[in-house]
Design a protein around this motif. Structure first.
Motif, PDB file in Angstrom:
ATOM      1  N   SER A 390       0.809  -1.226   0.000  1.00 43.17           N
ATOM      2  CA  SER A 390       0.000   0.000   0.000  1.00 43.17           C
ATOM      3  C   SER A 390       0.841   1.273   0.000  1.00 43.17           C
ATOM      4  N   MET A 391       2.149   1.149   0.101  1.00 41.52           N
ATOM      5  CA  MET A 391       3.016   2.312   0.150  1.00 41.52           C
ATOM      6  C   MET A 391       3.371   2.783  -1.267  1.00 41.52           C
ATOM      7  N   SER A 392       3.731   4.065  -1.351  1.00 43.10           N
ATOM      8  CA  SER A 392       4.202   4.600  -2.623  1.00 43.10           C
ATOM      9  C   SER A 392       5.603   4.072  -2.905  1.00 43.10           C
ATOM     10  N   SER A 393       6.064   4.256  -4.138  1.00 39.83           N
ATOM     11  CA  SER A 393       7.382   3.757  -4.507  1.00 39.83           C
ATOM     12  C   SER A 393       8.480   4.410  -3.669  1.00 39.83           C
ATOM     13  N   SER A 394       8.371   5.712  -3.422  1.00 42.89           N
ATOM     14  CA  SER A 394       9.403   6.393  -2.628  1.00 42.89           C
ATOM     15  C   SER A 394       9.372   5.937  -1.170  1.00 42.89           C
ATOM     16  N   GLN A 395       8.175   5.648  -0.634  1.00 48.47           N
ATOM     17  CA  GLN A 395       8.083   5.157   0.741  1.00 48.47           C
ATOM     18  C   GLN A 395       8.714   3.783   0.872  1.00 48.47           C
ATOM     19  N   ARG A 396       8.500   2.924  -0.129  1.00 45.38           N
ATOM     20  CA  ARG A 396       9.123   1.595  -0.099  1.00 45.38           C
ATOM     21  C   ARG A 396      10.639   1.721  -0.193  1.00 45.38           C
ATOM     22  N   ARG A 397      11.094   2.585  -1.088  1.00 44.57           N
ATOM     23  CA  ARG A 397      12.536   2.788  -1.262  1.00 44.57           C
ATOM     24  C   ARG A 397      13.185   3.266   0.036  1.00 44.57           C
ATOM     25  N   ASP A 398      12.515   4.178   0.744  1.00 44.96           N
ATOM     26  CA  ASP A 398      13.094   4.801   1.940  1.00 44.96           C
ATOM     27  C   ASP A 398      12.765   4.072   3.235  1.00 44.96           C
TER      28      ASP A 398
END
Length: 498
Positions: A390-398
């Motif tokens: 459910s997270m955005s790509s940047s949230q997953r990356r960080d």
């Protein structure tokens, strides 16, 4: 003669009964029709985003405690207002949808008396360092936008770091009723100092720690003197500019870039294995928190590759801190004085969100927190996408970098360890109200937390109501008995005449 005395007594009792009835009726009317609610609006203009908090409280209890409630938190679309340095009008326009929403909630007849504030935090503090005129233009435009609405606008300004920390501390202790509490005996009581909690706040551009120490604060620059509800508090507070999550991760990337053997290649141990992205030097070094190498060209493209190495990630993050205390016997980091930790702490904002993504905000032991973060940081990019759907790509990356940084800040920066970790409570809200500096800001500027303790509430308590009602009933019975006796006496006299 006896008849005149009886009539006089009945008249006096009747007048007293009527007076008592009218008194009860007035008090009942006042109780049934309390003062209408009041409203307050506060914009939190943070470094990464802005939010409008809409508060409400009973109009007759402005100096009470535990009476302010949060009706709604409206999230402003787009980045923080500091991002509009080259388009100041855009900063003001971004606030209007949330202001429109507030006008739907606050009754029209009360809007003009609704105090409204905007407080800007570390993002605007950084912009002011870079370009003070641009910062002033942004503040002028947001003030202009808010001024177009029928509210009691009381200004937009940039908060200092110590203000932000102190106001967050006031908010959490106000909501927990650890400053003043209404007792079951009907009196105000001051809870013991041990009940007062500390506040840990992580924004996008700064981090704050505030608490009531058990010793004298030797560095006056980290001391805030408050008088709340008749009690003096000497609290420790410090704000670490550039150590908010967004800026810290930018410092981490810059450190990795400058330590790379290849100027165009960055191996990032906190990014998942298999993740890749490109960015320019200008994008990386667009903040006063990081300084670009003199040899780097702004247009130069950099290739970032995730390697997913938990130990290397933790080591790289710790290099962002200077743990030497210098002349201070006790310090947090970067040589900043900090007295020994004391009591319970409430951690909110970025500290809550970074660990909540991993379900680590329910009081889990430090060993489990460490193991969970290590497992995440050791996962591939494909696995991370499965773990955090459910997270955005940047949230997953960080996710690995953010949670690792929060842990490093708490353990190595602020000095918590295995024994004090259980004293940290990760929260987003207390009593359905968001924890942060905004409520404390409004309470302070509207004088809703007075410097002296509020007087004991004077009113008719339940026992007094019962006594008054019984007294009224006795009066009515006496009047009835007197009237009955007079009627009987009059009838008896009539029979005698016959």
């Amino acid at each position: 003669m006896h008849r005149a005395v009886a009539w006089g007594s009945a008249a006096v009792l009747g007048v007293l009964a009527v007076a008592l009835f009218l008194l009860l009726l007035t008090l009942a009317k006042d109780t049934a029709l309390p003062a209408r609610n009041k409203y307050g609006l506060v914009f939190d203009a943070g470094s990464t985003h802005s939010s409008l908090y809409i508060y409400c409280w009973p109009g007759g209890k402005e100096n009470g405690t535990g009476v302010v409630s949060q009706l709604e938190a409206c999230s402003v679309e787009g980045p923080g207002i500091s991002s509009y340095a080259d388009n100041p009008a855009g900063a003001g326009a971004s606030l209007k949808p949330c202001l429109d929403r507030a006008m739907e909630i606050v009754p029209a007849e009360q809007q003009q008396e609704t105090p409204t504030y905007l407080g800007a935090t570390a993002g605007m503090r950084l912009l002011r360092e870079q370009n003070s005129s641009k910062a002033e233009q942004v503040l002028a435009e947001v003030a202009k936008a808010i001024g177009q609405y029928p509210v009691d606008f009381r200004g937009a300004r940039i908060l200092s770091g110590n203000e932000e920390g102190s106001l967050g501390w006031i908010t959490v202790n106000y909501l927990l009723e650890t400053l003043l509490k209404w007792s079951i005996t009907g009196t105000w009581i001051h809870p013991p100092a041990e009940d007062v909690v500390g506040a840990l706040d992580l924004g996008g551009a700064s981090a704050q720690i505030t608490f009531l120490p058990g010793t004298t604060i030797s560095d006056s620059s980290t001391r805030a003197l408050l008088r709340l509800y008749g009690t003096n508090y000497s609290i420790y507070t410090h704000s670490y500019l550039c150590y908010g999550q967004k800026q810290a991760l930018k410092m981490l990337m810059a450190s990795l870039h400058q330590g790379s053997s290849s100027p165009q290649q960055i191996s990032h141990p906190c990014y998942p294995l298999g993740y890749q992205e490109n960015l320019t030097v200008a994008q990386l070094y667009d903040s006063p928190c990081v300084q670009a190498p003199s040899t780097a060209s702004p247009a130069e493209s950099l290739s970032v590759r995730g390697t997913g190495q938990p130990a290397a990630c933790s080591a790289a993050i710790q290099e962002l801190f200077n743990f030497s205390c210098g002349a201070n016997e006790s310090c947090g980091f970067n040589g900043v004085y900090q007295p020994p930790l004391r009591g319970e702490f409430f951690a909110f904002s970025g500290l809550y969100h970074s660990l909540h993504l991993l379900n680590l905000t329910r009081g889990q032991p430090l060993s489990l927190v460490n193991a969970t973060i290590r497992q995440l940081c050791n996962s591939s990019w494909l696995k991370v996408q499965e773990l955090l759907p459910s997270m955005s790509s940047s949230q997953r990356r960080d996710a690995c970098a953010a949670s690792s940084y929060s842990l490093a800040l708490l353990l190595h920066g602020f000095g918590f360890d295995h024994s004090t970790w259980p004293h940290i409570h990760f929260v987003q809200q207390v009593g359905n109200t968001d924890v942060g500096w905004t409520l404390g800001y409004m309470l302070n500027l509207t004088n809703m937390i007075p410097s002296e303790a509020p007087q004991r509430v004077v009113g008719l308590q339940r026992s007094n109501w019962v006594a008054a009602t019984v007294l009224l009933a006795i009066m009515l019975i006496l009047i009835f008995c007197l009237l009955t006796a007079m009627c009987c006496q009059r009838g008896s006299s009539g029979y005698e005449r016959l």
